[in-house]
Design a protein around this motif. Sequence first.
Motif, mmCIF file in Angstrom:
data_model
loop_
_atom_site.group_PDB
_atom_site.id
_atom_site.type_symbol
_atom_site.label_atom_id
_atom_site.label_comp_id
_atom_site.label_asym_id
_atom_site.label_seq_id
_atom_site.Cartn_x
_atom_site.Cartn_y
_atom_site.Cartn_z
ATOM 1 N N VAL A 88 0.837 -1.202 0.000
ATOM 2 C CA VAL A 88 0.000 0.000 0.000
ATOM 3 C C VAL A 88 0.869 1.250 0.000
ATOM 4 C CG1 VAL A 88 -1.696 1.312 1.333
ATOM 5 C CG2 VAL A 88 -1.954 -1.156 1.089
ATOM 6 N N ASN A 89 1.951 1.242 0.778
ATOM 7 C CA ASN A 89 2.865 2.394 0.785
ATOM 8 C C ASN A 89 3.458 2.615 -0.604
ATOM 9 O OD1 ASN A 89 2.440 2.860 3.502
ATOM 10 N ND2 ASN A 89 4.191 1.631 4.156
ATOM 11 N N HIS A 90 3.792 1.538 -1.275
ATOM 12 C CA HIS A 90 4.309 1.643 -2.640
ATOM 13 C C HIS A 90 3.271 2.282 -3.568
ATOM 14 C CE1 HIS A 90 5.973 0.556 -6.534
ATOM 15 N NE2 HIS A 90 4.872 -0.115 -6.803
ATOM 16 N N LEU A 91 2.014 1.883 -3.411
ATOM 17 C CA LEU A 91 0.950 2.443 -4.253
ATOM 18 C C LEU A 91 0.726 3.920 -3.940
ATOM 19 C CD1 LEU A 91 -1.605 -0.521 -4.150
ATOM 20 C CD2 LEU A 91 -0.152 0.154 -6.066
ATOM 21 N N VAL A 92 0.845 4.290 -2.673
ATOM 22 C CA VAL A 92 0.685 5.700 -2.302
ATOM 23 C C VAL A 92 1.759 6.548 -2.977
ATOM 24 C CG1 VAL A 92 0.857 7.330 -0.376
ATOM 25 C CG2 VAL A 92 -0.488 5.236 -0.120
ATOM 26 N N ILE A 93 2.980 6.070 -2.940
ATOM 27 C CA ILE A 93 4.086 6.805 -3.580
ATOM 28 C C ILE A 93 3.899 6.846 -5.085
ATOM 29 C CG2 ILE A 93 6.571 6.795 -3.985
ATOM 30 C CD1 ILE A 93 6.888 5.500 -1.213
ATOM 31 N N MET A 94 3.487 5.727 -5.660
ATOM 32 C CA MET A 94 3.266 5.675 -7.104
ATOM 33 C C MET A 94 2.131 6.618 -7.500
ATOM 34 S SD MET A 94 2.685 2.265 -9.412
ATOM 35 C CE MET A 94 2.774 2.340 -11.215
ATOM 36 N N ASN A 95 1.091 6.685 -6.691
ATOM 37 C CA ASN A 95 -0.025 7.585 -6.962
ATOM 38 C C ASN A 95 0.440 9.041 -6.933
ATOM 39 O OD1 ASN A 95 -2.958 8.203 -7.209
ATOM 40 N ND2 ASN A 95 -2.645 9.094 -5.178
ATOM 41 N N ALA A 96 1.295 9.374 -5.967
ATOM 42 C CA ALA A 96 1.837 10.727 -5.891
ATOM 43 C C ALA A 96 2.695 11.046 -7.113
ATOM 44 C CB ALA A 96 2.653 10.891 -4.607
ATOM 45 N N ALA A 97 3.423 10.050 -7.597
ATOM 46 C CA ALA A 97 4.252 10.258 -8.785
ATOM 47 C C ALA A 97 3.380 10.528 -10.015
ATOM 48 C CB ALA A 97 5.142 9.038 -9.021
ATOM 49 N N LEU A 135 -7.386 -2.802 2.160
ATOM 50 C CA LEU A 135 -8.316 -2.880 1.035
ATOM 51 C C LEU A 135 -8.979 -1.534 0.790
ATOM 52 C CD1 LEU A 135 -9.789 -4.673 -1.060
ATOM 53 C CD2 LEU A 135 -11.508 -5.128 0.696
ATOM 54 N N HIS A 136 -9.397 -0.862 1.849
ATOM 55 C CA HIS A 136 -10.021 0.452 1.702
ATOM 56 C C HIS A 136 -9.032 1.474 1.146
ATOM 57 C CE1 HIS A 136 -13.523 -0.344 4.753
ATOM 58 N NE2 HIS A 136 -13.450 -1.222 3.784
ATOM 59 N N SER A 137 -7.775 1.397 1.602
ATOM 60 C CA SER A 137 -6.757 2.325 1.091
ATOM 61 C C SER A 137 -6.562 2.134 -0.412
ATOM 62 C CB SER A 137 -5.432 2.115 1.827
ATOM 63 O OG SER A 137 -5.562 2.398 3.207
ATOM 64 N N CYS A 138 -6.469 0.874 -0.838
ATOM 65 C CA CYS A 138 -6.316 0.583 -2.270
ATOM 66 C C CYS A 138 -7.524 1.088 -3.048
ATOM 67 C CB CYS A 138 -6.146 -0.912 -2.491
ATOM 68 S SG CYS A 138 -4.567 -1.589 -1.932
ATOM 69 N N ALA A 139 -8.722 0.881 -2.499
ATOM 70 C CA ALA A 139 -9.937 1.318 -3.189
ATOM 71 C C ALA A 139 -9.959 2.830 -3.346
ATOM 72 C CB ALA A 139 -11.169 0.841 -2.421
ATOM 73 N N ASP A 140 -9.535 3.559 -2.307
ATOM 74 C CA ASP A 140 -9.491 5.023 -2.400
ATOM 75 C C ASP A 140 -8.514 5.479 -3.479
ATOM 76 O OD1 ASP A 140 -11.342 5.237 -0.371
ATOM 77 O OD2 ASP A 140 -9.842 5.506 1.213
ATOM 78 N N LEU A 141 -7.353 4.852 -3.512
ATOM 79 C CA LEU A 141 -6.347 5.220 -4.510
ATOM 80 C C LEU A 141 -6.837 4.917 -5.925
ATOM 81 C CD1 LEU A 141 -3.185 3.868 -2.654
ATOM 82 C CD2 LEU A 141 -3.778 6.270 -3.026
ATOM 83 N N VAL A 142 -7.461 3.754 -6.092
ATOM 84 C CA VAL A 142 -7.998 3.387 -7.408
ATOM 85 C C VAL A 142 -9.063 4.385 -7.832
ATOM 86 C CG1 VAL A 142 -9.362 1.666 -8.651
ATOM 87 C CG2 VAL A 142 -7.458 0.942 -7.226
ATOM 88 N N GLY A 143 -9.923 4.793 -6.886
ATOM 89 C CA GLY A 143 -10.966 5.762 -7.205
ATOM 90 C C GLY A 143 -10.395 7.077 -7.691
ATOM 91 N N ASP A 144 -9.312 7.545 -7.042
ATOM 92 C CA ASP A 144 -8.684 8.803 -7.465
ATOM 93 C C ASP A 144 -8.161 8.708 -8.891
ATOM 94 O OD1 ASP A 144 -9.224 9.867 -5.005
ATOM 95 O OD2 ASP A 144 -7.219 9.485 -4.185
ATOM 96 N N ARG A 145 -7.507 7.605 -9.204
ATOM 97 C CA ARG A 145 -6.926 7.468 -10.554
ATOM 98 C C ARG A 145 -8.005 7.257 -11.608
ATOM 99 N NH1 ARG A 145 -3.728 10.414 -11.082
ATOM 100 N NH2 ARG A 145 -3.812 11.011 -8.902
ATOM 101 N N LEU A 146 -9.059 6.548 -11.250
ATOM 102 C CA LEU A 146 -10.136 6.333 -12.220
ATOM 103 C C LEU A 146 -10.820 7.639 -12.589
ATOM 104 C CD1 LEU A 146 -11.817 3.035 -10.911
ATOM 105 C CD2 LEU A 146 -10.616 3.339 -13.081
ATOM 106 N N GLN A 147 -10.917 8.550 -11.649
ATOM 107 C CA GLN A 147 -11.571 9.835 -11.931
ATOM 108 C C GLN A 147 -10.817 10.614 -13.015
ATOM 109 O OE1 GLN A 147 -14.419 10.802 -10.862
ATOM 110 N NE2 GLN A 147 -14.834 9.445 -9.136
ATOM 111 N N GLN A 148 -9.496 10.486 -13.020
ATOM 112 C CA GLN A 148 -8.681 11.220 -13.991
ATOM 113 C C GLN A 148 -8.449 10.451 -15.289
ATOM 114 O OE1 GLN A 148 -4.954 12.496 -12.348
ATOM 115 N NE2 GLN A 148 -5.849 14.265 -11.296
#
Length: 210
Positions: A88-97, A135-148
């Motif tokens: 999840v930490n990796h996904l957070v950093i990747m999302n920020a990138a 799971l909730h953290s991943c879902a939030d991150l996926v939602g942010d990227r799907l919006q864009q």
Amino acid sequence: MEEIITTISDSIAWLAALPASVWISVALALLLLAATWGCFWLWRHLHETEERVHARLAQTQIKTWEPVANDLERNAFKSASVAQTSLVNHLVIMNAAVEAKVRAGEWRKALVMTRDFLSYAVHAMSAPYMDDGNLHSCADLVGDRLQQYPDLSAANGELPGDATSLLEDLLLSLDRASPGSRVLQVRALIGEVINKIDPDYIQASHDHAA
């Protein structure tokens, strides 16, 4: 009596007249016999000892191995939890990138990273034993990227079929995820993004199926 004494004396004299090599051979034979007997005795002793050890283990292994197994099971779950948190930490950093690429106007790179990110994040959601928090953290991150994603796709001139193909793969991956409200929300959001990218997608799919 004299004959017996004579016979014994002759035998002793005969033995004394034997060459030294004969005596050496006899001595070696006796040593070999003693060594053989010693090896046999040692083997039997070791075999008996091994049986006693196995008998003791059979009596104690239930008491000794059960806590070991429980400790290993707990450590395995702890390791899985640490691995999930790291993911999840990796996904957070990747999302920020990805967000940094968007703000920098690097649309093409942002689109490629978004597609990779969505694949990784949804795959993580589909992993077994994913706890609710991660799971909730991943879902939030996926939602942010799907919006864009629709805007990035359009900005790069991506064909609707290519965009919807990725989203279809995401839906297939979610089929392996544990059922829950967040998974259903992400599935619904993916469906909305598909319709936004290709408003005729559902109708075309129904026509093809017919």
